[in-house]
Design an enzyme around this catalytic site. Sequence first.
Site, PDB file in Angstrom:
ATOM      1  CG  ASP A 127     -47.533 -12.580  13.042  1.00 62.17           C
ATOM      2  OD1 ASP A 127     -46.707 -12.268  14.012  1.00 62.17           O
ATOM      3  OD2 ASP A 127     -48.741 -12.586  13.401  1.00 62.17           O
ATOM      4  CG  ASP A 159     -49.152 -12.570  17.445  1.00 56.53           C
ATOM      5  OD1 ASP A 159     -48.881 -12.385  16.364  1.00 56.53           O
ATOM      6  OD2 ASP A 159     -50.131 -12.019  17.740  1.00 56.53           O
ATOM      7  NE  ARG A 160     -50.917 -15.956  13.498  1.00 45.22           N
ATOM      8  CZ  ARG A 160     -51.833 -16.651  12.587  1.00 45.22           C
ATOM      9  NH1 ARG A 160     -51.586 -16.789  11.678  1.00 45.22           N
ATOM     10  NH2 ARG A 160     -53.083 -16.278  12.858  1.00 45.22           N
ATOM     11  CG  ASP A 162     -49.266  -9.185  15.446  1.00 42.38           C
ATOM     12  OD1 ASP A 162     -48.993 -10.045  14.634  1.00 42.38           O
ATOM     13  OD2 ASP A 162     -49.954  -9.155  16.400  1.00 42.38           O
ATOM     14  CE  LYS A 168     -51.064 -15.407  17.859  1.00 42.96           C
ATOM     15  NZ  LYS A 168     -52.608 -15.635  17.854  1.00 42.96           N
ATOM     16  CB  SER A 212     -52.530 -10.544  13.090  1.00 43.02           C
ATOM     17  OG  SER A 212     -51.691 -11.768  13.206  1.00 43.02           O
ATOM     18  CG  HIS A 213     -52.124 -13.734   9.990  1.00 47.57           C
ATOM     19  ND1 HIS A 213     -52.820 -13.595  11.131  1.00 47.57           N
ATOM     20  CD2 HIS A 213     -52.961 -14.152   9.292  1.00 47.57           C
ATOM     21  CE1 HIS A 213     -53.872 -14.122  11.234  1.00 47.57           C
ATOM     22  NE2 HIS A 213     -54.103 -14.294  10.144  1.00 47.57           N
TER      23      HIS A 213
HETATM   24  C1  G1P Z   1     -56.591 -17.486  13.739  1.00 46.14           C
HETATM   25  C2  G1P Z   1     -55.991 -18.574  14.219  1.00 46.14           C
HETATM   26  C3  G1P Z   1     -56.161 -18.625  15.487  1.00 46.14           C
HETATM   27  C4  G1P Z   1     -55.395 -17.597  16.215  1.00 46.14           C
HETATM   28  C5  G1P Z   1     -55.941 -16.057  15.693  1.00 46.14           C
HETATM   29  C6  G1P Z   1     -55.150 -14.692  15.966  1.00 46.14           C
HETATM   30  O1  G1P Z   1     -58.016 -17.348  13.850  1.00 46.14           O
HETATM   31  O2  G1P Z   1     -56.512 -19.933  13.775  1.00 46.14           O
HETATM   32  O3  G1P Z   1     -55.594 -19.773  16.202  1.00 46.14           O
HETATM   33  O4  G1P Z   1     -55.661 -17.193  17.571  1.00 46.14           O
HETATM   34  O5  G1P Z   1     -55.797 -16.389  14.080  1.00 46.14           O
HETATM   35  O6  G1P Z   1     -53.772 -14.855  15.550  1.00 46.14           O
HETATM   36  P1  G1P Z   1     -59.053 -17.713  13.063  1.00 46.14           P
HETATM   37  O7  G1P Z   1     -58.865 -16.837  11.769  1.00 46.14           O
HETATM   38  O8  G1P Z   1     -58.733 -19.222  12.658  1.00 46.14           O
HETATM   39  O9  G1P Z   1     -60.502 -17.525  13.567  1.00 46.14           O
HETATM   40 ZN    ZN Z   2     -50.111 -11.837  14.751  1.00 44.74          ZN
END
Ligand code: G1P
Ligand code: ZN
Length: 543
Positions: free
Chosen positions: A277, A281-282, A279, A376, A113-114
């Site tokens: 982000d 999805d954000r 991947d 998302k 992801s990010h």
């Molecule tokens: C974080 C975000 C959460 C999201 C997740 C995946 O998780 O806070 O809302 O669903 O990334 O993108 P966290 O690191 O807080 O567990």
């Molecule tokens: Zn992501």
Amino acid sequence: MSIQTVTSTPFDDQRPGTSGLRKKVTVFSQPHYLENFVQSVFDALDDCAGKTLVLGGDGRFHNRVAVQIILKMAAAHGFSKVMVGQGGILSTPAVSCVIRKHGAFGGIILSASHNPGGPDGDVGIKYNITNGGPAPEQVTEKIYEHTKSISQYAISDAADIDIDQIGERRVEQMVVEVIDPVADYAELMQRLFDFGAIKKLFAGGFTMRFDGMHAVSGPYATAILEGLLGAPAGTVINGVPLEDFGGHHPDPNPVNAAELMALMDGDDAPDLGAASDGDGDRNMIVGRKLPVTPSDSLAILSAHAAVAPGYRAGLKGIARSMPTSRAADHVARELGIECYETPTGWKFFGNLLDAGKATLCGEESYGTGSDHIREKDGVWAVLFWLNLLADSGKSVSELVSDHWARYGRNYYSRHDYEGVASHAATELMDSLRVKLGALAGQDLGLYTVDAADDFSYTDTVDGSVASGQGIRLLMTNGARIVFRLSGTGTEGATLRVYFERYEADPAQHHIPTQQALAGLIAIAEQVAGIIDWTGRPNPTVIT
Ligand code: G1P
Ligand code: ZN
């Protein structure tokens, strides 16, 4: 070509979390590491024979190597077909879209992801089920059980195959269909949004910057915004996915997207700024000199959903994660629909969407989506905003201030303390948990605690219970402080502290957010002793 059985032994901690398994490249690329996990996924699925799998990732370092390994393992397990994105590229929402559209059995997403990429960065893997959404806990636990006892895996010894040319090839008996990563997704977006109206908006001189952050959403944004919608070239910046994301942190928040924020603050800011982000999805939505909080974005899109053809029939319900602000609750109340409060993590929305109880859902962490897929969706959120801007003829800031004037403003902020020693973070949470009983009813000056608890969620669809989902201090006037530990970090622990306060009076809607929340921020320190436990005088990131 033949199928090999390779001896292997378990690795430490291959437990997939909320968003799959995420590790440093150095860990993930050890011999047999990925193979062990993939074998455990296939074992957990029982029968893979004759089924179709979707495969792709965000293009980060190690993506291509992993795609080849997974293709060869899928062939060894009897899958009849794997649909793989060209170049190994598929955004997370696109995987969800392709699984659903083609009735695939499931999909594998390669992404962290990010989290940063590159040889020193992170890499990850996640399995999505037939509905297109992340595997639920029963499945991820089953995968984890297999990782603990694995002794061998099966893989074809075929040579690497070409994943850069669209078309069909084979590994063993299995068909590999290399697909255009954007086509199915773009087709879905055209059904949901009024592309004609958005096209006219751009033709009329509307300006925008979409920051792809050198991650996966670049190709999607370029094909859709600059291609189908006629936005001028240069609307998408940092649009080519790079293995290290150009050294940037591909997480769209005002801190990481500093270049975009500076542009939006300047005198020649475009009408709309947006970012996605790693991947895809954000999403982050920014107006001229005005970042829109994700919680407000969910509420605003919910209030105006009917402008988009895909949502003209109205919303069945809204769902938000517990720490997300209650801005959407006000809209739901007015629409006469339910607003569900789920634990953090997209997977909790899946049952509500499948059961037709919710249409839109969102999290404070720059995640917004709907029942069109089961993830998302960054580009979707941007298109929804464009549809709304085109339909209303208003600016982003007019839409936001109109919304606050009508529903009140939910001041909101999240403070992150990243890379904290794990034991200190756990002890901070434990010590808070012990105090919960005593906190209820306490007068803390500006605020009085109404209730204090550790959030527990009972799924209204399948009755499953998720407990320990975040410590909440609920004040008598509706203000809140929430403490929870991140489940997605890969270094030490991350403490997240969330603050929210409701203000109905439009004359009070101009206060800078941190100032509006200062009383709550002081209480969090007083109650939890964050500075002492973390050794940090200030949060690492404030959003
Ligand atoms: C974080 C975000 C959460 C999201 C997740 C995946 O998780 O806070 O809302 O669903 O990334 O993108 P966290 O690191 O807080 O567990
Ligand atoms: Zn992501």
